[in-house]
Enzyme design. Structure first.
Site, PDB file in Angstrom:
ATOM      1  N   HIS A  35       0.856  -1.189   0.000  1.00  0.00           N
ATOM      2  CA  HIS A  35       0.000   0.000   0.000  1.00  0.00           C
ATOM      3  C   HIS A  35       0.891   1.238   0.000  1.00  0.00           C
ATOM      4  O   HIS A  35       1.518   1.571   1.007  1.00  0.00           O
ATOM      5  CB  HIS A  35      -0.911   0.001   1.225  1.00  0.00           C
ATOM      6  N   ASN A 192      -7.575  12.125   3.994  1.00  0.00           N
ATOM      7  CA  ASN A 192      -7.361  12.223   2.544  1.00  0.00           C
ATOM      8  C   ASN A 192      -8.625  12.003   1.721  1.00  0.00           C
ATOM      9  O   ASN A 192      -8.598  12.122   0.490  1.00  0.00           O
ATOM     10  CB  ASN A 192      -6.263  11.251   2.093  1.00  0.00           C
ATOM     11  N   HIS A 265      -4.517   4.012  -3.050  1.00  0.00           N
ATOM     12  CA  HIS A 265      -4.465   3.303  -1.775  1.00  0.00           C
ATOM     13  C   HIS A 265      -3.536   2.094  -1.834  1.00  0.00           C
ATOM     14  O   HIS A 265      -2.839   1.781  -0.871  1.00  0.00           O
ATOM     15  CB  HIS A 265      -5.873   2.838  -1.387  1.00  0.00           C
ATOM     16  N   GLU A 414     -16.998  -4.031  25.168  1.00  0.00           N
ATOM     17  CA  GLU A 414     -16.183  -5.243  25.267  1.00  0.00           C
ATOM     18  C   GLU A 414     -14.991  -5.208  24.316  1.00  0.00           C
ATOM     19  O   GLU A 414     -13.870  -5.575  24.689  1.00  0.00           O
ATOM     20  CB  GLU A 414     -17.030  -6.490  24.971  1.00  0.00           C
ATOM     21  N   HIS A 464     -20.404 -16.459  33.596  1.00  0.00           N
ATOM     22  CA  HIS A 464     -21.676 -16.905  33.034  1.00  0.00           C
ATOM     23  C   HIS A 464     -21.387 -17.778  31.803  1.00  0.00           C
ATOM     24  O   HIS A 464     -21.779 -17.474  30.688  1.00  0.00           O
ATOM     25  CB  HIS A 464     -22.572 -15.713  32.688  1.00  0.00           C
ATOM     26  N   HIS A 476     -27.772 -15.199  25.864  1.00  0.00           N
ATOM     27  CA  HIS A 476     -26.663 -14.986  26.794  1.00  0.00           C
ATOM     28  C   HIS A 476     -25.942 -16.279  27.168  1.00  0.00           C
ATOM     29  O   HIS A 476     -24.907 -16.229  27.822  1.00  0.00           O
ATOM     30  CB  HIS A 476     -27.165 -14.317  28.073  1.00  0.00           C
TER      31      HIS A 476
END
Length: 672
Positions: A35, A192, A265, A414, A464, A476
């Site tokens: 790149h 950019n 790019h 998280e 849990h 969950h």
């Protein structure tokens, strides 16, 4: 500012920055991969940063008080490699630049921690670097509060692009940084206006400066090609009271035919266009050639920090001997000498009292003992402190007003929490752990994977851990998450059965230097299963005989965590019928796999029926059921075969057939 103006007004700066562009073009062309555009666009910003602001010594890449430079837009790795070569990092030779993206080189396609000495963190997955940087800045603030500014006093600089800012994790990171007022954190945005698909306007309308301001950041802007304007913005950013965001307006692939296009790019390898760009730059050298005066100037920048480092070493040497030893210990990642005796004391008391505890509560008991001893720990939770049991009374809270606190309230972030913990571990001097529900490892997964890839000992407290959480239901209840975590290379997944195993799990987590740990902990109370004390860490074996057969051994029951209780109950029922049954606790498959074959064969000898019991999916268990001397026709699994349901835990275990009675029935059917 255009090239002609730059060359006429700032000729020295122009040639120094163009060294980055030229090396990038040559390396990408040689590799036919890479790149080019980002390094070409941000070369001016990088030159001003390294020349006027960054505190570093190329000859001492791991100096603890250096400024950290993080290339969050990791695809532009040749920017970083060029800077390291130009400033004289010993391992970044010209041969390494020429070997960009090739087998065995340290110049990987994206910067990888542990390959090149000047790479602070592995980047490439967009948004990770800027989020790691929040952890770096937290660590710096925490250590400065503990050791004083004479020992820890530095900045964290980040270069990020539009991709980093579009990724959702970036909002988690910048929101946390703004709340914590991390004033030593400075983000330089490569503004950019281009992504791979085309202009940013194809997919986004966000006013990034307003977004950062709304998140509690101090915001600045500059012409990303004007060295005087860049320097002005950086100077102001360093003086600002909060984290600083600098919008650097740049041209991607500056000076190339692909400038300001999506093509800029990627890999710019056309020979004619490459030479045309160098001609426009006024660059005199051939491939991989840097004029001697330009290289000498860069090397002087790389060695300039030696004096500051020497001053720092003198200040460190003036500390009392005990403090010097402690500082060296925490930056070496060594556990304190008292950790082993502390863990043993917890284990001994647990055997005496035999408490019935959820392993999340057991974890809290262990932390209450070890946090005062391991004073480098920094705990936290993603808005589940009371459920994860991660905060102990001695920690205090890390806030803008009190940097001595060792507990971070991450909020419902998280992914940002996991990435920040990676940054803390990479910074050094601290040991981060953080909690959420096991099911929500899904939200943290990309950062957890990078913990493993970078070989850093982050601790993930995941509570849990099964259908045992009960009424919250299948949204969950993790059923596949143990398997997902175990599938990640270089990760210890430890699912302890009681307080003793939990203490041993924490000892492993805090003594490893190169492996992250996932602690899978129960919501529901569990009986004590370790009934005799031993100084030996049995969890470190990965699997071990918890209870052996009395009658002739015909069955081996293997279980983890909350299902060890079920295995023991099933053993009693089978033994009552004269069927000799061994129970093997297997809290950590990865550690069991590390044992030699003789030990594994001793624990899992051939011949007997094998049944595994775990309130998760079967995936992965076959290695232990009919590998390692077992037989397919003499193996069975008691566990989950789909998602859970909403009901009390006891009802769920009964409905899904995860019971001692079902285990007995399975074992007896395999004996026929």
């Amino acid at each position: 500012m255009d090239i002609e103006t730059l060359r006429s007004r700032h000729p020295d700066h122009w040639m120094r920055a163009t060294a980055i562009r030229a090396l990038t073009l040559d390396a990408v062309a040689a590799a036919n991969s890479g790149h080019s555009g980002m390094p070409m666009g941000m070369a001016d910003v990088a030159t001003v940063l390294f020349a006027n602001h960054l505190k570093f010594d190329a000859s001492a890449p791991r100096w603890p008080d250096r400024d950290r430079f993080i290339l969050s837009a990791g695809h532009g790795s040749m920017l970083l490699y060029s800077l390291m070569y130009l400033t004289g990092y010993p391992d970044m030779t010209l041969d390494q630049i020429k070997a960009f993206r090739q087998w065995g080189s340290i110049t990987a396609g994206h910067p990888e921690y542990g390959h090149a000495s000047g790479v602070e963190t592995t980047t490439g997955p967009l948004g990770q670097g800027i989020s790691n940087a929040v952890g770096f800045a937290i660590a710096e603030e925490s250590l400065r509060a503990r050791w004083g500014a004479k020992v820890q006093d530095h900045y964290t600089y980040v270069m990020a692009g539009d991709g980093c800012l579009m990724e959702g994790i970036s909002q988690e990171a910048i929101g946390l940084a703004g709340k914590l007022r991390l004033s030593r954190l400075i983000v330089l945005w490569d503004n950019n206006g281009i992504t791979i698909d085309g202009k940013v306007s194809l997919s986004d309308v966000t006013d990034q400066q307003a977004r950062f301001a709304a998140s509690g950041w101090d915001v600045f802007a500059c012409d990303g090609h004007d060295p005087e304007d860049i320097d002005r913005a950086l100077t102001a950013a360093k003086a600002s009271p909060g984290p600083a965001f600098v919008a650097c307006t740049t041209h991607i692939a500056f000076g190339h035919a692909a400038q300001d296009t999506s093509k800029g790019h990627g890999a710019l390898t056309d020979k004619t266009q490459l030479q045309a760009a160098k001609d426009a730059y006024g660059w005199p050298g051939g491939p991989f050639e840097v004029p001697a005066d330009v290289k000498a100037w860069w090397e002087a920048i790389g060695s300039r920090g030696a004096a500051a480092r020497a001053d720092w070493e003198a200040r460190l040497a003036a500390l009392p001997g005990g403090k010097q030893t402690e500082f060296a210990r925490i930056f070496a990642g060594e556990a304190p000498a008292k950790l082993t005796s502390t863990i043993r004391a917890v284990k001994k008391l647990a055997v005496e009292e035999m408490p019935k505890l959820a392993t999340r509560a057991a974890s809290e008991k262990v932390l209450a003992a070890i946090n005062p001893v391991c004073t480098e720990t920094i705990g936290g939770s993603a808005d589940l402190t009371g459920s994860n049991n991660t905060k102990t009374a001695d920690l205090g809270v890390f806030t803008p007003e009190d940097r001595s606190g060792r507990y971070v309230y991450y909020g419902i972030r998280e992914h940002g929490m996991a990435a920040a913990m990676n940054g803390m571990a990479l910074h050094g001097g601290v040991r981060p752990y953080g909690g959420t529900f096991m099911c929500f490892t899904d939200y943290a997964r990309p950062a957890m994977r990078l913990s493993a890839l970078m070989q850093i000992p982050v601790v993930y407290v995941m509570t849990h851990d099964s259908i045992g959480l009960g009424e919250d239901g299948p949204t969950h209840q993790p059923v596949e998450h143990l398997a997902i975590s175990r599938a990640t290379p270089n990760t210890y997944v430890i699912r302890p059965a009681d307080l003793v195993e939990t203490a041993e799990a924490w000892e492993i987590a805090l003594t490893t230097k190169t492996t992250p740990t996932v602690l899978a902990l129960s919501r529901q109370n569990l009986p004590a299963v370790r009934k005799t004390h031993t100084n030996q860490n049995m969890v470190a074996k990965g699997g071990y005989v918890l209870e052996d057969a009395v009658a002739k051994r015909q069955v081996i029951l293997m279980a983890t965590g909350s299902e060890v209780e079920i295995a023991l109950q099933a053993r009693d029922l089978l033994e009552a019928e004269g069927i000799g049954t061994r129970v093997v606790s297997m809290p950590c498959w990865e550690l069991f796999e590390e044992q030699d074959q003789a030990y594994r064969r001793k624990v899992l000898p051939p011949g007997a029926v094998r049944v595994a019991i775990e309130a998760g999916i079967r995936f992965g268990w076959d290695r232990w059921l009919f590998g390692e001397g077992g037989k397919r026709e003499k193996s069975g699994f008691i566990g989950m075969h789909g998602f859970g349901a909403s009901a009390p835990a006891d009802r769920l275990y009964a409905e899904f057939g995860i019971t001692a009675e079902a285990t007995v029935e399975k074992a007896k059917s395999l004996l026929k």
